[in-house]
Design a protein around this motif. Structure first.
Motif, short mmCIF file in Angstrom:
data_model
loop_
_atom_site.label_atom_id
_atom_site.label_comp_id
_atom_site.label_asym_id
_atom_site.label_seq_id
_atom_site.Cartn_x
_atom_site.Cartn_y
_atom_site.Cartn_z
N LEU A 243 0.71 13.75 -49.87
CA LEU A 243 -0.67 14.06 -50.22
C LEU A 243 -1.44 12.79 -50.57
O LEU A 243 -2.64 12.67 -50.27
CB LEU A 243 -0.72 15.04 -51.39
CG LEU A 243 -0.24 16.47 -51.10
CD1 LEU A 243 -0.49 17.35 -52.32
CD2 LEU A 243 -0.93 17.06 -49.87
N TYR A 244 -0.77 11.84 -51.19
CA TYR A 244 -1.43 10.57 -51.52
C TYR A 244 -1.89 9.87 -50.24
O TYR A 244 -3.02 9.37 -50.16
CB TYR A 244 -0.49 9.67 -52.32
CG TYR A 244 -1.09 8.31 -52.58
CD1 TYR A 244 -1.99 8.10 -53.63
CD2 TYR A 244 -0.78 7.22 -51.76
CE1 TYR A 244 -2.56 6.86 -53.85
CE2 TYR A 244 -1.34 5.97 -51.97
CZ TYR A 244 -2.24 5.80 -53.02
OH TYR A 244 -2.81 4.57 -53.22
N LYS A 245 -1.01 9.82 -49.24
CA LYS A 245 -1.36 9.18 -47.97
C LYS A 245 -2.54 9.89 -47.30
O LYS A 245 -3.45 9.25 -46.76
CB LYS A 245 -0.15 9.17 -47.03
CG LYS A 245 0.96 8.23 -47.44
CD LYS A 245 2.10 8.29 -46.44
CE LYS A 245 3.25 7.38 -46.84
NZ LYS A 245 4.39 7.48 -45.88
N ILE A 246 -2.50 11.23 -47.33
CA ILE A 246 -3.57 12.00 -46.70
C ILE A 246 -4.89 11.79 -47.44
O ILE A 246 -5.94 11.55 -46.82
CB ILE A 246 -3.21 13.50 -46.66
CG1 ILE A 246 -1.99 13.73 -45.77
CG2 ILE A 246 -4.40 14.33 -46.15
CD1 ILE A 246 -1.44 15.14 -45.83
N ALA A 247 -4.86 11.87 -48.75
CA ALA A 247 -6.08 11.72 -49.54
C ALA A 247 -6.65 10.31 -49.41
O ALA A 247 -7.86 10.12 -49.26
CB ALA A 247 -5.80 12.04 -51.01
N ASN A 248 -5.79 9.31 -49.45
CA ASN A 248 -6.25 7.93 -49.33
C ASN A 248 -6.79 7.66 -47.93
O ASN A 248 -7.81 6.97 -47.76
CB ASN A 248 -5.10 6.98 -49.66
CG ASN A 248 -5.58 5.61 -50.08
OD1 ASN A 248 -6.52 5.48 -50.85
ND2 ASN A 248 -4.94 4.57 -49.56
N GLY A 249 -6.11 8.20 -46.91
CA GLY A 249 -6.59 8.04 -45.54
C GLY A 249 -7.94 8.70 -45.33
O GLY A 249 -8.82 8.17 -44.65
N THR A 250 -8.10 9.89 -45.92
CA THR A 250 -9.38 10.60 -45.84
C THR A 250 -10.50 9.80 -46.50
O THR A 250 -11.61 9.69 -45.96
CB THR A 250 -9.27 11.98 -46.52
OG1 THR A 250 -8.24 12.74 -45.89
CG2 THR A 250 -10.59 12.72 -46.44
#
Length: 341
Positions: A243-250
């Motif tokens: 989720l961290y990767k997804i949120a940061n990528g977003t």
């Protein structure tokens, strides 16, 4: 009265939703999520269980590619298509792709930087995979095959009034950005729920248990008291890095736009994680973050929890294609079938 069946196929998972339209109202008649081993058998099972033999069936394309080209706006439609096809062939040659193995569709959007040109979103999918799905549904009324990234905008009313981003967290994560009422761009992130589900499956030895485990996860902030239920958050250490990767990528994608994105919607399998909207809000300080709920659904009218139908949003979006929402320019289904519906 119109009815349609939306089927979203994702790795070894099928999400489906049967939708009925009566005048200007819409009703979910049935929906569910099922794990499958044989796709053709699973499709037939879903169609039989929902009694959808004679209604339009709308399914997603998979493993699609997204490219972006400029084209002169003064050209006629056939010349625009030819120009974009040539651009794509050149791109495939540079990247070593076999363009003959790919089927493509495109949409045009306004180009604020150059009013003499359109910007195109050029979407391609493997011809063999398309034909496999067509063959599997040959006995039924296959109405549309579209990218869920474009159909997902069906779920939102009045999208032309705000600049929005829709984060669809399925096994892959795909972000659809809508600016001034037009789909502006589609981004595919490296991380998705597949990273989570595969790790949990190795422990549970069951794909179904792995998918269900995701719905028991709750994200707590520092001010909340954590649950004492041992089954809840058993896999929090697996899901949080993803989720961290997804949120940061977003965040990086949204911050890269010149236009301000007003609102961000979260949907897909990831949206069933409790408090995921609050988690994303910490990354996206200048946007309002919400869980995406279909515009026509009244939660009080359904005898299920909201996350049960939110989980099948991708299928609901596809079902809406079958009752009048489809962008025909993005339909990969055989056009000969459309005239019969």
């Amino acid at each position: 009265m119109l009815s349609s069946l939306g089927i979203y196929v994702d790795k070894n998972l099928i999400k489906y939703a049967k939708l009925k339209k009566v005048k200007d109202s819409y009703k979910l008649e049935s929906f569910n999520v099922e794990v499958f081993e044989d796709l053709k058998e699973a499709l037939v099972k879903v169609i039989n269980e929902t009694n959808s033999h004679k209604i339009p069936i709308c399914i997603n394309i998979s493993n699609e590619l997204y490219n972006y080209f400029d084209v002169f706006s003064v050209l006629e439609k056939k010349d625009i298509t030819k120009s974009l096809d040539i651009e794509f062939e050149m791109l495939c040659s540079d990247k070593g792709y076999d363009h003959k193995s790919l089927e493509s569709r495109y949409v045009l959007r306004d180009n604020k930087e150059n009013i003499d040109k359109y910007k195109s979103i050029y979407i391609s999918a493997n011809k063999n995979e398309i034909q496999d799905q067509i063959k599997a549904l040959s006995n039924y009324k296959l109405y549309s095959m579209t990218p869920v990234t474009t159909s997902i905008t069906n779920l939102i009313e009045n999208k032309e009034k705000e600049n929005i981003a829709i984060i669809n967290i399925e096994t892959e994560t795909k972000i659809t950005t809508v600016i001034d009422g037009q789909i502006h761009r589609i981004d595919v992130l490296d991380s998705g729920m597949e990273d989570v589900v595969e790790k949990i499956n190795r422990l549970e030895m069951s794909w179904k248990k792995a998918y269900d485990a995701c719905k028991n996860i709750t994200i707590y902030n520092n001010n909340e008291t954590k649950s004492l239920d041992e089954n809840e958050n058993e896999y929090i250490d697996i899901v949080m890095p993803v989720l961290y990767k997804i949120a940061n990528g977003t965040k990086k994608i949204i911050n890269g736009y010149k236009e301000k994105i007003d609102k961000v919607f979260i949907t897909g399998m990831g949206a069933t994680i409790n408090n995921i909207d609050i988690y994303f809000q910490d990354f996206l300080k200048h946007q309002k973050v919400e869980i995406l709920k279909p515009f026509f659904v009244d939660p009080t009218s359904l005898n299920v929890q909201a996350k049960e139908y939110i989980e099948v949003n991708s299928a609901i979006a596809l079902a809406l294609d079958g009752v009048g929402f489809i962008n025909k320019d993005l339909n990969f289904a055989p056009f000969s079938k459309l005239s019969s519906i």
